[in-house]
Enzyme design. Structure first.
Site, PDB file in Angstrom:
ATOM      1  N   ASP A  64       0.854  -1.191   0.000  1.00 26.69           N
ATOM      2  CA  ASP A  64       0.000   0.000   0.000  1.00 26.69           C
ATOM      3  C   ASP A  64       0.889   1.239   0.000  1.00 26.69           C
ATOM      4  O   ASP A  64       1.875   1.284   0.737  1.00 26.69           O
ATOM      5  CB  ASP A  64      -0.944   0.031   1.211  1.00 26.69           C
ATOM      6  CG  ASP A  64      -2.149   0.931   0.988  1.00 26.69           C
ATOM      7  OD1 ASP A  64      -1.952   2.133   0.734  1.00 26.69           O
ATOM      8  OD2 ASP A  64      -3.285   0.433   1.049  1.00 26.69           O
ATOM      9  N   ARG A  93     -13.732   2.072   9.292  1.00 24.79           N
ATOM     10  CA  ARG A  93     -13.770   0.733   8.702  1.00 24.79           C
ATOM     11  C   ARG A  93     -12.405   0.045   8.663  1.00 24.79           C
ATOM     12  O   ARG A  93     -12.342  -1.176   8.538  1.00 24.79           O
ATOM     13  CB  ARG A  93     -14.330   0.805   7.278  1.00 24.79           C
ATOM     14  CG  ARG A  93     -13.439   1.569   6.297  1.00 24.79           C
ATOM     15  CD  ARG A  93     -14.155   1.903   4.991  1.00 24.79           C
ATOM     16  NE  ARG A  93     -13.271   2.558   4.026  1.00 24.79           N
ATOM     17  CZ  ARG A  93     -12.956   3.826   4.050  1.00 24.79           C
ATOM     18  NH1 ARG A  93     -13.435   4.611   5.003  1.00 24.79           N
ATOM     19  NH2 ARG A  93     -12.152   4.348   3.130  1.00 24.79           N
ATOM     20  N   CYS A  96     -15.650   4.124  -2.749  1.00 30.65           N
ATOM     21  CA  CYS A  96     -16.199   4.280  -1.398  1.00 30.65           C
ATOM     22  C   CYS A  96     -16.288   5.753  -1.021  1.00 30.65           C
ATOM     23  O   CYS A  96     -17.203   6.170  -0.321  1.00 30.65           O
ATOM     24  CB  CYS A  96     -15.329   3.539  -0.386  1.00 30.65           C
ATOM     25  SG  CYS A  96     -15.399   1.744  -0.536  1.00 30.65           S
ATOM     26  N   CYS A 102     -20.646  20.164  -7.031  1.00 26.10           N
ATOM     27  CA  CYS A 102     -20.733  18.809  -6.496  1.00 26.10           C
ATOM     28  C   CYS A 102     -19.678  18.671  -5.413  1.00 26.10           C
ATOM     29  O   CYS A 102     -19.150  19.669  -4.930  1.00 26.10           O
ATOM     30  CB  CYS A 102     -20.549  17.759  -7.604  1.00 26.10           C
ATOM     31  SG  CYS A 102     -18.911  17.767  -8.359  1.00 26.10           S
TER      32      CYS A 102
END
Length: 472
Positions: free
Chosen positions: A111, A122, A244, A425
Site C-alpha cells: 500500500d 472501517r 467508497c 458537487c
C-alpha cells in the site's frame, strides 16, 4: 505582523516535525517491546527435535489446530506459507488480522497511502494516533501486537505493472484488497503469469462480492479455475465506477468481505491446495479443480449471502487461455495499459477555463441573483449544503437532451431568464458533466445565460472559503 506570522509558521513546522519524530520513536519502542516478549517466549519452548512447534505456538494456535480440517499438518502449512495482501484498507485490515492471528509464516502488505481520519470507521488496524502514518507501517505495528510470530514485510508503494512481478513472486497466495478496476485486472494478470491463486473481494455501500481465482494455480493454457478477465472480460464503463469515497461504505460490510477473504485463505492453505513448502508433508496433494463460486453479500437482504457458480477458464481469454497474449515482458514494458483499458474515472478537462469558476470567486457572487445547482445525492445534500442551493442529483441528468430539458423545472420562474447557473458537487467532477449537458440541451439560451461549474466543488470551498465546512 509579517514577522510574527513567519515565526508562528516556523513553530508549527517544528511542532509537526517533532510529532513525526515522536511517532517513529513510539513505533520503534512498540516493535522492540514485542520482540522482547517473543524472544522470552521462545526460551521456554519445548524440545524442537521432538515437537514441530514451540510451546507458545501450541498454546496460541491450539483452538484452531483441534479443528479436524486443520490439525497439526494444517498449522505447519500455515507456518510455511507466504501470503501477500495488496491494499491496507477496509478489506485488508480484517483479512490481515485473521491471517496473522492464524499463524501464517510470512505476511506481505502492499500500500502506498497514509492513514487519514476518514479511514478509521472501517480500517480497524489503524487508529487516531496513527493518522499520517504510512498504512503499511500502521498495519504491521498492529499485527505485531496481535501476533509477533509471523515475518511481516512492508511494501510501501502502490502495485504497478513495473513492480508487480518482483513483489508477487515472493509469495504463495495473493489477496486483492484494492478498490479500483485497473488494479484488479493487473493483479489477476500477474497471478496468472506467476501461477498464484488469487482471492479477490470488493464492497460498496451495503453490498460486497468475493471470488477465488486461478485455483489450482496453473499457467495459461491449462484447464483450471477462471481468472478475473474470464469473469469480467470487459471493465464497467468508467463513468459508472463509484468509489467508497463517492458512494459510501458501511464499515462492517467491507469487514465481512475481508473476513471472508481470510477464511478462504486459511482453507486453501491448510488443505494443501497451494504448494507453500515442499518440506511440509502432504503439501500440494489436493490440487484438483473444484467448482468456482462467486459469493455475494447484501446487508439489507433477508438472505444476506448467496453464491453463483462460475464456469472454468474462458476460451480465448486474453490472460489465461491457450491463445493468451499476455506475457511478463508486455506487462512490465507498459504495452498493457490498464488505465486506458478501464477508462479514466475522473472527467478532467471536460470544460474550458471560461466555463469554470474558482470557489473563492463564486463566494463573491453569492449576493447576486443566480442559481446554485447542487448535483450531489440527496443524502449528501442533507449532510451539508449552501443556503439557497437547489438539489437535483447527478442521476437525473443521465438521459438525453430532451430529458434534461423536460426536467428543468428546477429553474425558478421568479428569476430573470439570463440568471447565471453555477453547478457544484463534492469534488468538481460530476458538476462538469452536468454543466456540459445543460449547455448541450440549450439551457444557456445560446450564450445569454452563463452556465458553469464551481471548480473543485465543496472540497475547494472548504479550502478557499469556509474552513468549517464538514469534510466527509
Amino acid at each position: 505582523m509579517e514577522s510574527a506570522n513567519a515565526s508562528a509558521e516556523g513553530l508549527r513546522k517544528q511542532i509537526s516535525e517533532t510529532e513525526e519524530s515522536l511517532r517513529k520513536l513510539k513505533a520503534q519502542l512498540h516493535q522492540f517491546e514485542f520482540q522482547e516478549k517473543s524472544d522470552s517466549a521462545k526460551t521456554v519452548s519445548l524440545d524442537e527435535h521432538k515437537w514441530p512447534l514451540s510451546a507458545e505456538e501450541y498454546k496460541r494456535y491450539g483452538r484452531q489446530m483441534i479443528v479436524p480440517s486443520v490439525g497439526i499438518q494444517g498449522q505447519l502449512r500455515l507456518k510455511a506459507a507466504k501470503v501477500l495482501i495488496i491494499g491496507a484498507g477496509g478489506l485488508g485490515c480484517p483479512a490481515a488480522a485473521y491471517i496473522a492471528g492464524a499463524g501464517v509464516g510470512t505476511l506481505g502488505i502492499v500500500d502506498g497511502d497514509v492513514v487519514e481520519t476518514s479511514n478509521l470507521h472501517r480500517q480497524i488496524l489503524h487508529g487516531t494516533e496513527k493518522i499520517r502514518w504510512k498504512k503499511v507501517d500502521s498495519m504491521i505495528a498492529s499485527l505485531k501486537s496481535l501476533n509477533p510470530n509471523p515475518a511481516y514485510v512492508a511494501h510501501a508503494e502502490h502495485i504497478s505493472p513495473q513492480n508487480s512481478e518482483s513483489i508477487v513472486k515472493q509469495y504463495d497466495l495473493v489477496l486483492d484488497c484494492t478498490d479500483n478496476p485497473a488494479s484488479r485486472y493487473l493483479i489477476s494478470d500477474i497471478c496468472i503469469l506467476l501461477q498464484k491463486t488469487l482471492i479477490s473481494a470488493s464492497a460498496l455501500r451495503t453490498d460486497g462480492q468475493l471470488i477465488v481465482l486461478n485455483l489450482p494455480p496453473l499457467p495459461a493454457g491449462a484447464e483450471g479455475g477462471p481468472c478475473y478477465r474470464c469473469v469480467f472480460p470487459k471493465p464497467p464503463p468508467a463513468d459508472t465506477v463509484v468509489s467508497c469515497g463517492d458512494g459510501g461504505i458501511i464499515g462492517p460490510v467491507v469487514g465481512v468481505m475481508g473476513v471472508m477473504q481470510a477464511v478462504e485463505a486459511i482453507k486453501i492453505i491448510t488443505s494443501g491446495k497451494i504448494d507453500s513448502s515442499a518440506e511440509v508433508a502432504g503439501s500440494g496433494e489436493n490440487t484438483k479443480q473444484e467448482p468456482t463460486l462467486m459469493l455475494l453479500f447484501s446487508a439489507n437482504s433477508s438472505q444476506p449471502f448467496r453464491s453463483v457458480k462460475l464456469r472454468s477458464r474462458r476460451a480465448g481469454c486474453f490472460a489465461c487461455s491457450k491463445d493468451s497474449q499476455l506475457s511478463l515482458e508486455s506487462l512490465t514494458s507498459g504495452s498493457v495499459d490498464y488505465v486506458l483499458f478501464c477508462g479514466f474515472t475522473s472527467p478532467t478537462k471536460i470544460l474550458q477555463p471560461e466555463e469554470r469558476i474558482e470557489a473563492s470567486q463564486y463566494s463573491k457572487v453569492r449576493s447576486k441573483q443566480h442559481i446554485l445547482l447542487d448535483v450531489r445525492d440527496k443524502v449528501q445534500f442533507d449532510i451539508c449544503h449552501l443556503d439557497g442551493s437547489i438539489n437535483v442529483p447527478f442521476s437525473n441528468f443521465q438521459g438525453g437532451k430532451e430529458d434534461v430539458v423536460d426536467g428543468s423545472s428546477w429553474i425558478p420562474d421568479s428569476l430573470p431568464n439570463d440568471a447565471s447557473v453555477y453547478v457544484v458537487c463534492r469534488l468538481g467532477n460530476d458538476s462538469q458533466v452536468v454543466t456540459r449537458k445543460l449547455k448541450e440541451a440549450g439551457l444557456d439560451a445560446r450564450g445569454k445565460r452563463y452556465i458553469g461549474d464551481v471548480k473543485g466543488g465543496f472540497k475547494a470551498w472548504k479550502e478557499q472559503v469556509d474552513q468549517s465546512w464538514p469534510e466527509y
